[in-house]
Design a protein around this motif. Structure first.
Motif, PDB file in Angstrom:
ATOM      1  N   PHE B 155       0.833  -1.207   0.000  1.00 31.43           N
ATOM      2  CA  PHE B 155       0.000   0.000   0.000  1.00 31.43           C
ATOM      3  C   PHE B 155       0.867   1.257   0.000  1.00 31.43           C
ATOM      4  O   PHE B 155       0.655   2.167  -0.798  1.00 31.43           O
ATOM      5  N   LEU B 188      -2.179   9.212   3.664  1.00 35.48           N
ATOM      6  CA  LEU B 188      -3.165   8.141   3.478  1.00 35.48           C
ATOM      7  C   LEU B 188      -2.882   6.979   4.425  1.00 35.48           C
ATOM      8  O   LEU B 188      -3.385   5.871   4.232  1.00 35.48           O
ATOM      9  N   ASN B 191      -5.119   3.933   5.956  1.00 38.00           N
ATOM     10  CA  ASN B 191      -5.647   2.804   5.196  1.00 38.00           C
ATOM     11  C   ASN B 191      -4.928   1.501   5.500  1.00 38.00           C
ATOM     12  O   ASN B 191      -5.484   0.422   5.304  1.00 38.00           O
ATOM     13  N   TRP B 256     -10.539   3.577  -0.196  1.00 37.05           N
ATOM     14  CA  TRP B 256      -9.614   4.297   0.691  1.00 37.05           C
ATOM     15  C   TRP B 256     -10.283   5.544   1.265  1.00 37.05           C
ATOM     16  O   TRP B 256     -11.280   6.017   0.717  1.00 37.05           O
TER      17      TRP B 256
END
Lengths: 431, 785
Positions: B155, B188, B191, B256
Motif C-alpha cells: 500500500f 493516506l 488505510n 480508501w
C-alpha cells in the motif's frame, strides 16, 4: 584444494600457477577464439543456439534445464534492453565449483557471457557473485578490467558492430539470492526474495526487461561448445547428460575438491579419484547434488553413476554436483539438524509455509537431537513437510523438506533410537 | 473469453483474470490474506491454494491466470488440506488471545481460522515475539500479531506513493518495519489499518476502547475535501462517533480514505464544542434556552434592519455547510432584503462574478481527468488539498500520463513530474499567458508584451494535444484569479483540452447552486439585487454579520479585516458547533448547530455529484441541525416559505439539483486584457494552511495535530531570499502586514521562490492581513534565540 580435470572448463589450467587466471594465460590456452569465431565467421544467433542444443548442456546450477532451450526463449528480435545474468551466487552447503571457475579461469566465464549476450541480444550482463567469497569477486573484477582493456568488452568488440558491457556484483551471502528471481531483486537493490512466476525472467526479468540467467559453469562451458562443436561436448558425456561436469566432493574422503569428469562416471570411480574414504572408514551416506538433494545410503550410491538420470532413478538429484560423503561415524540426526538449521536460517520469510515450516522442522529435529524427542515426532515431521513442499513461490521449502524426508526414510532407525534412548546411535564428537 | 470449470460449474471468464477474481465474481469464497484487489499480487500468504486438475501441486488462486478448459476445485480434499496446512502455519506463531486483541471481531485471521483452523495446535515450541514499531500518531502496532501478508508494504509503495514500510530480516524472524528512525507519514496512512487482516496495525486514537460489534455503522460523506469520500461512521451506544472507515465507492474514494477523513472525528467532541445557545449580556456569556436565543437573534436582525437597513447585514458561511443549510440561509436573508451573501471566504478576486456561465467544477468526471494524456495542475498542493485525487493522479502517471505543475511551492507529489514550475503566485497568469501565446491567440487578449520562457515551451509540448488543466486552492485564493481563469479557459480551447476547478471544501458547488453568492440566487439565477461579496463585506464594515459554520478569523482571506469588521459590528450572530476565544469577544449570540455527523444534508463534490446523507448520530447536548434552527428563526422573523418539517421538505425545493449537469459550466465571458510581466519587487505573503487546519472539526482533531503534516513552519523563506536579506535560521525576524506584526522562528527552505514569504495560516497568525498580499520582514539586531 585439488582440481582434477578431464573436462572442458579447466582443461589446460594449471591451478598451481598463480597467473593461470590471467588473460595472457587464457589466450595461450586458446581463449577468446570462440568469440572471434562467432564475430568473424558470421555465425548467427540461431546457429549458436542450435549448437548449444546439440551439446546437451544442461543448467549446472542444479535444475538441469537445457541451456540452449533457455536461450531460445529470449525475445531476441524484440527491440529494447535485454540482459544476461550469471548466477555465481553459490551458497548451497557442499557446493564450491563456481568459486574455482572464477578464481582460476574467470575469462572462460567472461567469454561465455559475451557469447550469450550476442546470442540473446543483450548488450549488458551482470555476474552476481556470492557475498562470502569476496576475494573471488575482486579477482573477477580484475579479470573484467583485463578484458575491457583488451577490447573484449565495451563498444565495437573486436572491431565488429557489437557492444557488450559486463559488470560484477557481489551479494551479501544470502542463499536465497541464488534463486534466479531473488537474485534479480537483489541485483536491483531490493531485499532478495523470489518473485512469483509467471512472468518468467525471459519476459520480465532484471528491471522488468527480458533476461536470461545461467549458472557460472554453464556459461563457462560455452566457449568449448562453440570452438569444438556441440557434438564434441555431448560426446564427452552420455545421452541426456552431455559433457563433463564439475563435482565438488566434500566430506570424509582423502582428497576433497573439485573434479571435472564426464557425466555418467560411476560414483565409485569418483570416490576413487577423491582418494577414497578417509581413515579406511565405511561409507554411510552420500548427498549427491548439494544439501537440498535427498540423501542416499552409501551402498546405493556405490551402484550409481554420476549423471542426471541415474541419480534420479536412485531417488535423488544431481543438482549442482556437490557430493557430500559421510562415513559411518556420522549421526544422521545431528547432520539433519545442521541442514534444517541452514534452511531455516536462509528462508526469506515471505511465504507462510516456508517461513513457519522451516523453523518448526528445525525445532523438532533439534529437540530430537537433544534428547527431547517424542513419539509421533517423525510423523509430525513428515506431515509438516507435506504441508510445505510445492506450496511456496520458490523451491526453498522443497529444498528444506527433501533432506528431512530422505534422512528420516533411509535412516529412520537412528531417529527412532534417538527418540527412545535420548542419545545418538553412533558416537560422534559433537554429542 | 475463456471457458473453465469452477467447482463443477462451467463459467466464462475474461482471459487474463485470475482464479480468485473469477471466484469472487461467481460468489465463491476462497480464503486469502495477501490478496487485495487494489494492490499488486504478492502470492505469499498461500492461503488461497486451490486444486487445479493436471497441476502436480495446489496453485495460489490469486496469482494463477485462468486458462481455457481449466478445472479448478476450491474445496476439494487437496485444496482444503493445503488451506488448512497454511492456516496451521499462520497460527503457530500468532498469539491466540483474540479476546484481548483490538482486531477481535473484525479480524480476517480469526474469521478464516474458524473454518480452516483446528481446535488444538500441534506446535509446542515457544512462540515468536516481535517488538512493536513506532509508526507515528495515527497507527499503533502489535507486531507479534503480524502474519506478513505485506499488504501494508505494498500500500505505501503503490497507493501512497512512497514506500515507508518494508519486510526486514529473514525466515520466521521477518518483521514489517518502517525505515530506521522513520515513521509512516503518508497522508493516506490510516488505510493500512483497514487492509491489515489481523490486529498488527490498528488505529491509535480508537485503540482499546470498543469492540466492533458494540458499534453501529452508518453511512456518511466526508466534509473535509472536495472529493466527497463515502464514509462508514461508527457510533457507540452513547451516540458518539468513535471511528470512521471508508465506505467503498469505486467512482470516488475506491476503498480508501485520507487520514483527514478518517481521524477528523476526534475534533467532534473537542472542549470547544458548545451544546447550549448562548447570548452575551453585559459582556458576559450566559447559557439560555433556544427560544430566548432565537428571539434574541431575530430581534438583533430586525434591529439592525430598522436602524441601518438590510444592506447593513452581511452573511458569510463555510463551504463545508450542507446544501440545505446554505439554501435556507440565503433564502431567509434574501427575503429579509439582505443580499450580501457569500461562501467564498478565502477568495480575493471576485471580478468574474456575473461573467461565469454556471457553477465551476472539475470540468468532467474524475475519470476524464485521469485518462487524459497530460495533466496541468496550477496552484494546488495536491497531496494536501486532495489526498485521494493525488493518489489517483499518481496511478495515472504510472500508466503513462504526464503531470505538469505550476505552483508556489515545490511539492513532492511522489511520482514523475514532466514539468514543474515553482513561481511567485503573481506570475501564474503571466506563465499561462505564455502558454496561450504558444498555442494560439485571442482577440480580447493583448499578448504583445508576453515572451515565451524555456520552461513554458517545454510545458506546452506536454499539454498541447488535449491536456487537462486543473486549478487548485492557491490559484483560486491569489488576487489575480479572474485573469488566470480566463487565460486558462482560452488555453484549454487552444489545445483542445478541458479545464476544471477543484473545490477545496466539501460543498463549494452546493453553496454556489444554493445561491449562496451575492450575484446569483439558487440554480444559477441571476440575482436581482447584487450584494457585496465576502471581501467587500469585510472591507466595508457591516453593522451586523450572520456567520454559519465558520471561524472567520481563521477561514477568511484576510484575517485582519475579518477581526476588525467583526469587532466593530453592532451585532454578530454566529451559528457554529464550536466557540473560540475570538468568537467570544466579537459574537453577541451563538447558536450551537451540529456538525455534518449530526444532521441530514448533502454535499456536491468537485465533479458535481450530489451526495445526500443522514445524521449518523443525534445532536450533542442541546445543539440543533442548522436547517431546523433556520426554519425556526425564519418563523420567528415571520418570513414565509419556511414550513419544512423534514430534510425531505427542504430537498423538495432543491429538486432541480437532480439534473445538476445543466448547472455546471466552466465557460465565461472573456474581458479585454493586456498581459504584462508582473512586478515582483515587493515581497508577497503565501498564506498556506496545514492540511489539518482546513476546517473547524479537523483543526480540533488531536491526533492529526501530532502528525508531521500539521507541523508546517509558521514562517518560511527560500535560502536565496535569506541570503539576500542576510538572515539565517537564528535571526530575530518580525513579519508584518497591515501594521500588524509578530516575531516568529524562521525556517529556510529551497522549496519556495525568492520573492515570497510563507507565513502560514494558523492560530499564531490570526490578525495578519491577506493570504497573498504584500508582507514585510523586519530584522532586529542580535539573534532571536
Amino acid at each position: 584444494m585439488a582440481i582434477y580435470t578431464s573436462g572442458v572448463i579447466f582443461a589446460g589450467v594449471d591451478t598451481a600457477d598463480k597467473d593461470c587466471w590471467k588473460l595472457e594465460s587464457y589466450i595461450k590456452r586458446g581463449g577468446y577464439s570462440a568469440l572471434d569465431k562467432i564475430l568473424n565467421s558470421g555465425m548467427t544467433q540461431e546457429q549458436i543456439i542450435a549448437e548449444l542444443k546439440s551439446s546437451g548442456l544442461r543448467g549446472r546450477g542444479g535444475a538441469g534445464f537445457p541451456t540452449g532451450l533457455k536461450w531460445s526463449f529470449m525475445p531476441r528480435a524484440l527491440d529494447g534492453q535485454k540482459y544476461i545474468v550469471c548466477n555465481s551466487d553459490e551458497g548451497e552447503p557442499g557446493t564450491f565449483k563456481d568459486k574455482d571457475i572464477l578464481e582460476f579461469n574467470p575469462h572462460s566465464l567472461i567469454e561465455g557471457m559475451i557469447i550469450a549476450g550476442f546470442t540473446i541480444g543483450a548488450s549488458v550482463g551482470y555476474n552476481y557473485i556470492h557475498g562470502e567469497i569476496f576475494e573471488v569477486y575482486e579477482r573477477f573484477e580484475e579479470a573484467l578490467a583485463e578484458a575491457k582493456k583488451a577490447g573484449y568488452l565495451g563498444k565495437n568488440i573486436l572491431n565488429k558492430n557489437f557492444d557488450f558491457d559486463l559488470f560484477a556484483h557481489h551479494g551479501y551471502g544470502a542463499y536465497i539470492c541464488g534463486e534466479e528471481t531473488a537474485l534479480l531483486e537483489s541485483l536491483e537493490g531490493k531485499k532478495g526474495q523470489p518473485r512469483f512466476k509467471p512472468p518468467f525472467p525471459a519476459s520480465f526479468g532484471l528491471y522488468g526487461k527480458p533476461t536470461t540467467i545461467n549458472n557460472t559453469e554453464s556459461l563457462a562451458a560455452v566457449p568449448f561448445i562453440i570452438n569444438d562443436g556441440g557434438q564434441a561436448f555431448q560426446d564427452k558425456g552420455i545421452i541426456n547428460s552431455g559433457g563433463t561436469k564439475l563435482f565438488s566432493v566434500s566430506g570424509h574422503v582423502n582428497r576433497p575438491g573439485n573434479y571435472e569428469v564426464p557425466l555418467g562416471m560411476p560414483f565409485a570411480k569418483l570416490l576413487e579419484l577423491a582418494g577414497g574414504m578417509r581413515d579406511g572408514k565405511k561409507i554411510k551416506a552420500v548427498i549427491p547434488g548439494g544439501s537440498s538433494a535427498p540423501v542416499l545410503p552409501g551402498d546405493v550410491m556405490m551402484q550409481c553413476d554420476m549423471d542426471y538420470d541415474s541419480i534420479a532413478k536412485a531417488g535423488s538429484m544431481l543438482g549442482s554436483g556437490a557430493v557430500i560423503i559421510m562415513n559411518e561415524d556420522v549421526c544422521m540426526v545431528k547432520a539433519l539438524e545442521r541442514l534444517a538449521y541452514f534452511y531455516h536460517e536462509e528462508s526469506c520469510g515471505q511465504c507462510t509455509p516456508c517461513r513457519e515450516g522451516t523453523g518448526w522442522l528445525y525445532e523438532i529435529i533439534h529437540r530430537i537431537e537433544h534428547g527431547e524427542g517424542r513419539l509421533g515426532d517423525l510423523e509430525l515431521l513428515d506431515n509438516i513437510g507435506n504441508q510445505m513442499a510445492g506450496r511456496t513461490i520458490c523451491a526453498l521449502a522443497d529444498a528444506a523438506v527433501f533432506p528431512v524426508r530422505s534422512f528420516t526414510k533411509h535412516f529412520r532407525h537412528e531417529f527412532e533410537y534417538h527418540i527412545e534412548h535420548k542419545k545418538c546411535l553412533v558416537n560422534h564428537k559433537w554429542c | 473469453m475463456i471457458e473453465l470449470e469452477l467447482d463443477g460449474k462451467i463459467i466464462n471468464a475474461a482471459s487474463g483474470s485470475t482464479i480468485l477474481e473469477v471466484a469472487i465474481k461467481e460468489g465463491k469464497y476462497i480464503p486469502h490474506f495477501c490478496y487485495h484487489k487494489k494492490l499488486s499480487i504478492a502470492a505469499n500468504c498461500r492461503m488461497c491454494l486451490v486444486e487445479v486438475e493436471k497441476s502436480p501441486k495446489p496453485l495460489p488462486a490469486c496469482a494463477t491466470p485462468v486458462t481455457q478448459g481449466m478445472k479448478v476445485h476450491t474445496c476439494s480434499k487437496i485444496a482444503v488440506e493445503a488451506q488448512k496446512g497454511v492456516m496451521e502455519f499462520l497460527l503457530i506463531n500468532h498469539p491466540l488471545d483474540c479476546p484481548i486483541c483490538d482486531q477481535g471481531g473484525e479480524c480476517q485471521l480469526q474469521d478464516i481460522a474458524v473454518g480452516y483452523g483446528s481446535s488444538a495446535s500441534r506446535y509446542t515450541e515457544e512462540k515468536r515475539a516481535v517488538t512493536n514499531k513506532d509508526l507515528g500518531p495515527l497507527v499503533t502496532t502489535e507486531m507479534t500479531r503480524c502474519i506478513h501478508c505485506s499488504r501494508c508494504v505494498r500500500f505505501t509503495d503503490e497507493i501512497a506513493g512512497y514506500q515507508e514500510l518494508g519486510m526486514g530480516y529473514r525466515n520466521n524472524h521477518v518483521e514489517i518495519m518502517p525505515f530506521i528512525g522513520k515513521t509512516v507519514d503518508s497522508e493516506l496512512s490510516g488505510n493500512i489499518i483497514d487492509i491489515c487482516p489481523v490486529g498488527a496495525l490498528t488505529s491509535k486514537p480508537f485503540r482499546n476502547q470498543y469492540r466492533s460489534w458494540e458499534l453501529s455503522r452508518r453511512k456518511s460523506v466526508s466534509a473535509h475535501d472536495g472529493l466527497g469520500s463515502n464514509l462508514a461512521v461508527q457510533v457507540d451506544k452513547y451516540h458518539r462517533v468513535v471511528r470512521v472507515l471508508p465506505l467503498e465507492n469505486e467512482e470516488l474514494n475506491e476503498c480508501w480514505i485520507s487520514d483527514r477523513d478518517r481521524f477528523s472525528y476526534e475534533g467532534l467532541y473537542h472542549e470547544d464544542r458548545i451544546t447550549s445557545p448562548m447570548i452575551k449580556q453585559d459582556n458576559k456569556w450566559v447559557n439560555v434556552d433556544w427560544e430566548t436565543a432565537i428571539a434574541y437573534a431575530a430581534k438583533s436582525i430586525n434591529g439592525v434592519k430598522t436602524d441601518h437597513g438590510a444592506d447593513a447585514i452581511g452573511v458569510l458561511a463555510g463551504a463545508n455547510s450542507t446544501t440545505e443549510e446554505l439554501y435556507l440561509l440565503q433564502k431567509l436573508m434574501r427575503k429579509l432584503g439582505v443580499y450580501s451573501i457569500d461562501y467564498r471566504l478565502n477568495q480575493a478576486d471576485f471580478t468574474l462574478d456575473g461573467k461565469q456561465h454556471g457553477a465551476s467544477y472539475l470540468g468532467g468526471k474524475q475519470t476524464d481527468l485521469l485518462k487524459s494524456k497530460s495533466i496541468l495542475v496550477i496552484g494546488s498542493i495536491l497531496r494536501e488539498e486532495q489526498p485521494l485525487l493525488a493518489a489517483k493522479i499518481r496511478k495515472a502517471v504510472k500508466s503513462g500520463a504526464q503531470l505538469n505543475l505550476i505552483n508556489v511551492i515545490n511539492e513532492d507529489v511522489l511520482c514523475h513530474v514532466t514539468n514543474q514550475i515553482v513561481c511567485d503566485p503573481r506570475e501564474f497568469a503571466y506563465i499561462v499567458a505564455q502558454l496561450v501565446k504558444a498555442t494560439g491567440t485571442h482577440s480580447d487578449i493583448d499578448l504583445s508584451n508576453v515572451s515565451l520562457s524555456e520552461s513554458a515551451t517545454s510545458l506546452v509540448n506536454s499539454i498541447k494535444d488535449g491536456g487537462y488543466i486543473v486549478l487548485g486552492e492557491i490559484a483560486k485564493m491569489q488576487p489575480n484569479y479572474a485573469e488566470l481563469l480566463m487565460l486558462v479557459d482560452v488555453l484549454a480551447k487552444n489545445i483542445g483540452g478541458k479545464f476544471g476547478v477543484l473545490s477545496g471544501k466539501a460543498n463549494e458547488i452546493g453553496a454556489d447552486l444554493a445561491g449562496f453568492v451575492p450575484h446569483k440566487t439558487e440554480f444559477n439565477h441571476k440575482a436581482k439585487n447584487f450584494g457585496m461579496n465576502a471581501r467587500q463585506m469585510l472591507e466595508n464594515g457591516k453593522k451586523a454579520y450572520v456567520l454559519l459554520n465558520t471561524e472567520l478569523e481563521c477561514d477568511a482571506y484576510n484575517s485582519n479585516l475579518a477581526l476588525n469588521a467583526l469587532t466593530l459590528a453592532n451585532t454578530v450572530i454566529v451559528m457554529s458547533p464550536y466557540v473560540n476565544e475570538q468568537m467570544r469577544s466579537y459574537a453577541d449570540v451563538i447558536l450551537p448547530i451540529t456538525p455534518f455527523t449530526e444532521t441530514a444534508g448533502s454535499f456536491i463534490n468537485f465533479e458535481g455529484t450530489w451526495q445526500k446523507f443522514n445524521g449518523v448520530t443525534k445532536p450533542l447536548g442541546d445543539s440543533k441541525p442548522a436547517w431546523k434552527v433556520l426554519r425556526v428563526l425564519a418563523n420567528t422573523l415571520s418570513v414565509d416559505g419556511f414550513e419544512q418539517n423534514s430534510i425531505e421538505d427542504v430537498r423538495k425545493e432543491l429538486i432541480a439539483l437532480n439534473d445538476i449537469a445543466g448547472y455546471l459550466n466552466n465557460s465565461m465571458d472573456i474581458s479585454k486584457m493586456v498581459i504584462k510581466k508582473p512586478d515582483l519587487s515587493n515581497l508577497i505573503r503565501i498564506g498556506l494552511q496545514s492540511m489539518y487546519n482546513v476546517d473547524s472539526i479537523t483543526r480540533r482533531a488531536k491526533s492529526l495535530q501530532e502528525t508531521k503534516q500539521a507541523k508546517i513552519p509558521t514562517l518560511m523563506i527560500s535560502s536565496g531570499l535569506a541570503d539576500s536579506l542576510k538572515i539565517n535560521a537564528l535571526s530575530n525576524i518580525q513579519a508584518k502586514q497591515l501594521g500588524f506584526g509578530r516575531k516568529f522562528d524562521i525556517a529556510i527552505s529551497d522549496t519556495l521562490p525568492n520573492t515570497v514569504v510563507m507565513l502560514a495560516v494558523n492560530n499564531d497568525t490570526c490578525g495578519f492581513g491577506g493570504r497573498f498580499e504584500v508582507i514585510e520582514l523586519n530584522t532586529y539586531l542580535g539573534n532571536y534565540k
